[in-house]
Design a protein around this motif. Structure first.
Motif, mmCIF file in Angstrom:
data_model
loop_
_atom_site.group_PDB
_atom_site.id
_atom_site.type_symbol
_atom_site.label_atom_id
_atom_site.label_comp_id
_atom_site.label_asym_id
_atom_site.label_seq_id
_atom_site.Cartn_x
_atom_site.Cartn_y
_atom_site.Cartn_z
ATOM 1 N N LEU A 47 0.846 -1.188 0.000
ATOM 2 C CA LEU A 47 0.000 0.000 0.000
ATOM 3 C C LEU A 47 0.887 1.244 0.000
ATOM 4 C CD1 LEU A 47 -2.627 -1.178 2.649
ATOM 5 C CD2 LEU A 47 -2.834 -1.227 0.154
ATOM 6 N N THR A 48 0.436 2.300 -0.655
ATOM 7 C CA THR A 48 1.173 3.548 -0.762
ATOM 8 C C THR A 48 1.114 4.306 0.562
ATOM 9 O OG1 THR A 48 0.596 3.667 -3.105
ATOM 10 C CG2 THR A 48 1.327 5.710 -2.079
ATOM 11 N N ARG A 49 2.245 4.925 0.933
ATOM 12 C CA ARG A 49 2.292 5.752 2.137
ATOM 13 C C ARG A 49 1.257 6.870 2.008
ATOM 14 N NH1 ARG A 49 4.293 10.474 4.211
ATOM 15 N NH2 ARG A 49 5.383 10.361 6.209
ATOM 16 N N SER A 50 0.506 7.104 3.063
ATOM 17 C CA SER A 50 -0.549 8.105 3.052
ATOM 18 C C SER A 50 -0.259 9.209 4.059
ATOM 19 C CB SER A 50 -1.893 7.454 3.404
ATOM 20 O OG SER A 50 -2.910 8.431 3.462
ATOM 21 N N SER A 51 -0.595 10.423 3.690
ATOM 22 C CA SER A 51 -0.518 11.548 4.628
ATOM 23 C C SER A 51 -1.657 11.478 5.635
ATOM 24 C CB SER A 51 -0.594 12.872 3.859
ATOM 25 O OG SER A 51 0.415 12.931 2.880
ATOM 26 N N ALA A 52 -2.667 10.659 5.315
ATOM 27 C CA ALA A 52 -3.839 10.471 6.170
ATOM 28 C C ALA A 52 -4.200 8.985 6.180
ATOM 29 C CB ALA A 52 -5.009 11.302 5.655
ATOM 30 N N PRO A 53 -3.438 8.157 6.930
ATOM 31 C CA PRO A 53 -3.724 6.718 6.944
ATOM 32 C C PRO A 53 -5.166 6.456 7.374
ATOM 33 C CG PRO A 53 -1.665 7.198 8.089
ATOM 34 C CD PRO A 53 -2.334 8.504 7.807
ATOM 35 N N SER A 54 -5.859 5.628 6.620
ATOM 36 C CA SER A 54 -7.290 5.415 6.841
ATOM 37 C C SER A 54 -7.578 4.588 8.090
ATOM 38 C CB SER A 54 -7.905 4.716 5.632
ATOM 39 O OG SER A 54 -9.275 4.469 5.866
ATOM 40 N N LEU A 55 -8.427 5.138 8.935
ATOM 41 C CA LEU A 55 -8.930 4.450 10.122
ATOM 42 C C LEU A 55 -10.414 4.149 9.949
ATOM 43 C CD1 LEU A 55 -8.306 3.456 13.007
ATOM 44 C CD2 LEU A 55 -8.710 5.764 13.806
ATOM 45 N N GLY A 56 -10.983 4.570 8.843
ATOM 46 C CA GLY A 56 -12.399 4.353 8.556
ATOM 47 C C GLY A 56 -12.968 5.575 7.858
ATOM 48 N N ALA A 57 -14.107 5.396 7.239
ATOM 49 C CA ALA A 57 -14.710 6.448 6.425
ATOM 50 C C ALA A 57 -15.073 7.707 7.223
ATOM 51 C CB ALA A 57 -15.946 5.910 5.719
ATOM 52 N N PHE A 58 -15.375 7.547 8.502
ATOM 53 C CA PHE A 58 -15.828 8.697 9.280
ATOM 54 C C PHE A 58 -14.752 9.257 10.196
ATOM 55 C CE2 PHE A 58 -20.639 7.563 9.189
ATOM 56 C CZ PHE A 58 -20.629 7.689 7.815
ATOM 57 N N LEU A 59 -13.515 8.804 10.025
ATOM 58 C CA LEU A 59 -12.432 9.228 10.900
ATOM 59 C C LEU A 59 -11.280 9.766 10.068
ATOM 60 C CD1 LEU A 59 -12.581 6.119 13.229
ATOM 61 C CD2 LEU A 59 -13.506 8.387 13.722
ATOM 62 N N LEU A 60 -10.698 10.860 10.517
ATOM 63 C CA LEU A 60 -9.601 11.491 9.802
ATOM 64 C C LEU A 60 -8.355 11.446 10.676
ATOM 65 C CD1 LEU A 60 -8.578 13.103 7.364
ATOM 66 C CD2 LEU A 60 -9.483 15.168 8.460
ATOM 67 N N VAL A 61 -7.345 10.719 10.204
ATOM 68 C CA VAL A 61 -6.065 10.588 10.897
ATOM 69 C C VAL A 61 -5.017 11.274 10.029
ATOM 70 C CG1 VAL A 61 -4.291 8.952 11.666
ATOM 71 C CG2 VAL A 61 -6.716 8.427 11.998
ATOM 72 N N LEU A 62 -4.155 12.078 10.667
ATOM 73 C CA LEU A 62 -3.133 12.804 9.922
ATOM 74 C C LEU A 62 -1.743 12.541 10.488
ATOM 75 C CD1 LEU A 62 -4.935 16.264 9.605
ATOM 76 C CD2 LEU A 62 -4.881 14.412 7.921
ATOM 77 N N ARG A 63 -0.767 12.550 9.598
ATOM 78 C CA ARG A 63 0.631 12.451 9.993
ATOM 79 C C ARG A 63 1.084 13.807 10.559
ATOM 80 N NH1 ARG A 63 3.867 8.326 8.438
ATOM 81 N NH2 ARG A 63 2.880 6.694 7.189
ATOM 82 N N PRO A 64 2.174 13.811 11.324
ATOM 83 C CA PRO A 64 2.657 15.058 11.934
ATOM 84 C C PRO A 64 2.964 16.164 10.939
ATOM 85 C CG PRO A 64 3.789 13.165 12.881
ATOM 86 C CD PRO A 64 2.949 12.650 11.754
#
Length: 176
Positions: A47-64
């Protein structure tokens, strides 16, 4: 978004803890950094590195680096909840505002038996413009998908971040 890395709690029971925090059912003042792991493979596929790794459709996770570049946008509209991956701190975004902006008559919605929103397949917003809020939740959901402003999207794109897909939302036309 398909093809990008995922983020999951080390303890799967923490999915509920996350949902309760975002839904406002547990005070986030009691939040403690949650251990998570990044998933970089799906079966045999990388999988490609993401600036916002997915935790689910309704959750937004961001890298530092995203939080650093977008701090001015996030600080006024969101609370940052810490997630701890091995050798990396991630941030779960908890929008502060819940706004009643969805036009349910013109949108295409799926509801639970209780009447609460389950999913929106076609979004139409009330009025002609969104409020001056860069990240917010939508009223009617237990856990709302985060809605972001055009300013958020522009900054994301200017910085070259990847891993999120944005859709322009429609606005209801007065008298239509």
């Amino acid at each position: 978004m398909d093809g990008f890395e995922l983020c999951h709690p080390v303890d799967s029971a923490n999915f509920l803890r996350i949902q309760e925090a975002i839904a406002g059912e547990n005070p986030t003042s009691q939040w403690s950094p949650m251990p998570v792991h990044l998933i970089g493979r799906d079966n045999a596929k990388s999988l490609t590195r993401s600036s916002a790794p997915s935790l689910g459709a309704f959750l937004l996770v961001l890298r530092p680096e995203v939080v650093l570049a977008m701090g001015d946008i996030l600080s006024t509209s969101s609370e940052l909840l810490t997630l701890r991956a091995p050798a990396l701190t991630l941030f779960l975004i908890n929008p502060k505002a819940t706004l009643d902006v969805l036009d349910p008559e013109r949108s295409e919605v799926v509801r639970f038996a209780s009447g609460r929103l389950m999913r929106v397949t076609k979004w139409v917003l009330k009025g002609t413009a969104l409020p001056e809020c860069d990240v917010f939740k939508v009223a009617g959901f237990r856990v709302s998908p985060p809605v972001v402003s055009e300013r958020f999207v522009q900054r994301w794109q200017e910085c070259g971040f990847q891993g999120l897909e944005f859709r322009q939302l429609e606005h209801a036309v007065a008298g239509a």
